[in-house]
Design a protein around this motif. Structure first.
Motif, short mmCIF file in Angstrom:
data_model
loop_
_atom_site.label_atom_id
_atom_site.label_comp_id
_atom_site.label_asym_id
_atom_site.label_seq_id
_atom_site.Cartn_x
_atom_site.Cartn_y
_atom_site.Cartn_z
N LEU A 1 0.83 -1.21 0.00
CA LEU A 1 0.00 0.00 0.00
C LEU A 1 0.86 1.25 0.00
O LEU A 1 0.59 2.21 -0.73
CB LEU A 1 -0.93 -0.01 1.21
CG LEU A 1 -2.05 -1.06 1.22
CD1 LEU A 1 -2.72 -1.09 2.59
CD2 LEU A 1 -3.08 -0.77 0.15
N GLU A 2 1.89 1.24 0.83
CA GLU A 2 2.79 2.39 0.88
C GLU A 2 3.48 2.60 -0.47
O GLU A 2 3.66 3.74 -0.92
CB GLU A 2 3.82 2.18 2.00
CG GLU A 2 3.20 2.24 3.39
CD GLU A 2 4.15 1.80 4.50
OE1 GLU A 2 3.85 2.08 5.68
OE2 GLU A 2 5.18 1.16 4.18
N VAL B 1 0.86 4.07 -2.98
CA VAL B 1 0.60 5.48 -2.67
C VAL B 1 1.80 6.34 -3.07
O VAL B 1 1.65 7.42 -3.66
CB VAL B 1 0.26 5.66 -1.18
CG1 VAL B 1 0.25 7.14 -0.80
CG2 VAL B 1 -1.09 5.02 -0.86
N GLN C 1 -3.11 7.45 -9.93
CA GLN C 1 -4.48 7.85 -9.63
C GLN C 1 -5.38 6.62 -9.74
O GLN C 1 -5.31 5.87 -10.72
CB GLN C 1 -4.95 8.91 -10.62
CG GLN C 1 -6.37 9.41 -10.37
CD GLN C 1 -6.76 10.52 -11.35
OE1 GLN C 1 -5.89 11.24 -11.85
NE2 GLN C 1 -8.05 10.65 -11.61
N GLY D 1 -10.82 5.50 -2.08
CA GLY D 1 -9.97 5.83 -0.94
C GLY D 1 -10.48 5.27 0.37
O GLY D 1 -9.69 5.00 1.28
N ILE E 1 -9.17 1.76 0.62
CA ILE E 1 -7.71 1.82 0.76
C ILE E 1 -7.34 2.24 2.19
O ILE E 1 -6.46 1.64 2.81
CB ILE E 1 -7.10 2.79 -0.27
CG1 ILE E 1 -7.25 2.21 -1.68
CG2 ILE E 1 -5.63 3.04 0.03
CD1 ILE E 1 -6.86 3.16 -2.79
N ASP E 2 -8.03 3.25 2.73
CA ASP E 2 -7.77 3.69 4.10
C ASP E 2 -8.05 2.56 5.10
O ASP E 2 -7.32 2.38 6.08
CB ASP E 2 -8.63 4.91 4.45
CG ASP E 2 -8.17 6.17 3.74
OD1 ASP E 2 -7.05 6.18 3.20
OD2 ASP E 2 -8.95 7.15 3.71
#
Length: 395
Positions: free
Chosen positions: A207-208, A211, A216, A233, A236-237
């Motif tokens: 994930l890092e 990001v 996009q 998002g 993802i959060d």
């Protein structure tokens, strides 16, 4: 199920499995779906297939849009059989010489699954494939949740085809998150808790990485459940939170009981926890399912497990739950054990040993009461619950 156009020239041609109720020991009371995606460009690409019994439905869905023989490229993001079972029929239709894009380990796995001699194109992380006006970029996602896993990203449309990432086991005609009910996040949480929690550290790094790349993402298309288009998002959060194993001010008290003595203790411990202001959920194992229990464990700060002693062992359902939990590797929890017994009473120590093996921080020696808990025994359970609640509040 008819194909769903999810963007200009892009279709979900997958199928619904209304009747599946168990997936590797995970309860799927809402059924599931096996999503597959067709991209119409100068080259026609099919991303993933479906479980073998649904192969003809997949072919029928594709045929409503285009002759399957016109597919130029097949992409396999993940080789597990719920996504590749239909590959033999698909490749026979499109032609075995057509390129089959997958990860390097994907090519190895597919060759192990199927004897057919296909035209494998193993890709590197970041490699791209031009379809004409559109470009697919491949992202290696090893151990989400198999070593072969990868994502495919459609650069011009900002669509992430995420295989088993961000999925849910859900059967329904609702195709998008904004069409489905509010239970979707719970189903996504359950999916993560029971399929992906074991790989949380790897998922966090991925994930890092995604990001940091700055790509996009306007839509996420997993291979199970609804597609995330309203607010990608949000999921993802949630994955960041779950991958960090962030917990809430909450305990789960998980137990089974023979003659209600362990249940009486569980209720008293829960009362003690609640009196400190911490949230608590009481779960009777035989009235629940291990996968539902793990969904609550995912964000619980404390996991307290109770068992009677049977044949000098912990109760079988408790052993089953602990074995399942240990395999999913919840980290950083407070742990506790308790139970009742008739004449031997080994279960509490056995439960505690399992929780210690998971590196839980244990709260003293839990209550171990013979026969029916008396007033003093119930008070001891309430006090034990208060210690747990105080430990949760101190985190």
């Amino acid at each position: 199920m008819k194909p769903t156009q999810i963007a200009d020239g892009i279709y979900d041609v997958g199928v619904i499995d209304w009747n599946i109720r168990d997936f590797h020991g995970y309860s799927t009371y809402r059924g599931s779906s096996y999503n597959a995606f067709l991209i119409i460009d100068e080259k026609v690409a099919l991303i993933d297939t479906v479980k073998a019994p649904f192969a003809d439905q997949l072919i029928g869905n594709i045929s409503q849009i285009i002759d399957p023989k016109k597919i130029d490229v097949v992409v396999s993001n993940h080789t597990e059989m719920d996504h590749t079972g239909a590959l033999p029929k698909i490749m026979a239709l499109v032609g075995a010489d057509k390129p089959l894009y997958c990860s390097k380990l994907g090519a190895k796995n597919l060759a192990g699954h199927f004897p057919d001699k296909w035209n494998y194109h193993p890709v590197k992380d970041g490699e791209e494939l031009s379809l004409g006006k559109r470009t697919l970029s491949f992202i290696e996602t090893r151990m989400i949740h198999w070593p072969d896993s990868m994502f495919s990203y459609l650069k011009e449309d900002h669509i992430l085809f995420s295989s088993d990432g961000f999925g849910q086991h859900y059967a329904g005609f609702e195709k998008f998150d904004d069409q489905a009910d509010s239970e979707m996040m719970l189903q996504a949480k359950k999916y993560y808790a029971n399929i992906l929690m074991l790989y949380a550290p790897r998922i966090l790094k991925l994930l890092e990485k995604v990001v940091a790349s700055g790509i996009q993402i306007d839509m996420i298309c997993p291979d199970h459940g609804v597609l995330w288009r309203k607010d990608p998002g949000k999921i993802i959060d949630a994955y960041f939170k779950w991958s960090r194993q962030e917990t809430e001010n909450k305990a789960v008290v998980v137990y089974d009981t023979m003659w209600k003595s362990t249940e009486t203790m569980a209720n008293a411990i829960a009362e003690g926890i609640s009196s400190t202001g911490a949230m608590v959920k009481l779960i009777h194992i035989r009235s629940s399912h291990r996968s539902e229990i793990m969904t609550d464990v995912l964000d619980a700060a404390a996991v307290i497990v109770g068992s009677p002693t049977l044949n000098n062992q912990m109760f079988p359902t408790v052993a089953d739950t602990l074995t399942y939990m240990k395999g999913l590797k919840p980290l950083g929890r407070i742990g506790g054990a308790f139970g009742s017994y008739g004449w031997s009473g080994e279960a509490v120590k056995m439960v505690a040993a399992e929780l210690e093996a998971m590196k839980f921080t244990m709260i003293d020696a839990g209550p171990r009461l013979q026969y029916v808990p008396d007033k003093a025994g119930i008070e001891a359970c309430i006090d034990y619950g208060k210690k747990i609640g105080e430990a949760i509040n101190a985190r």
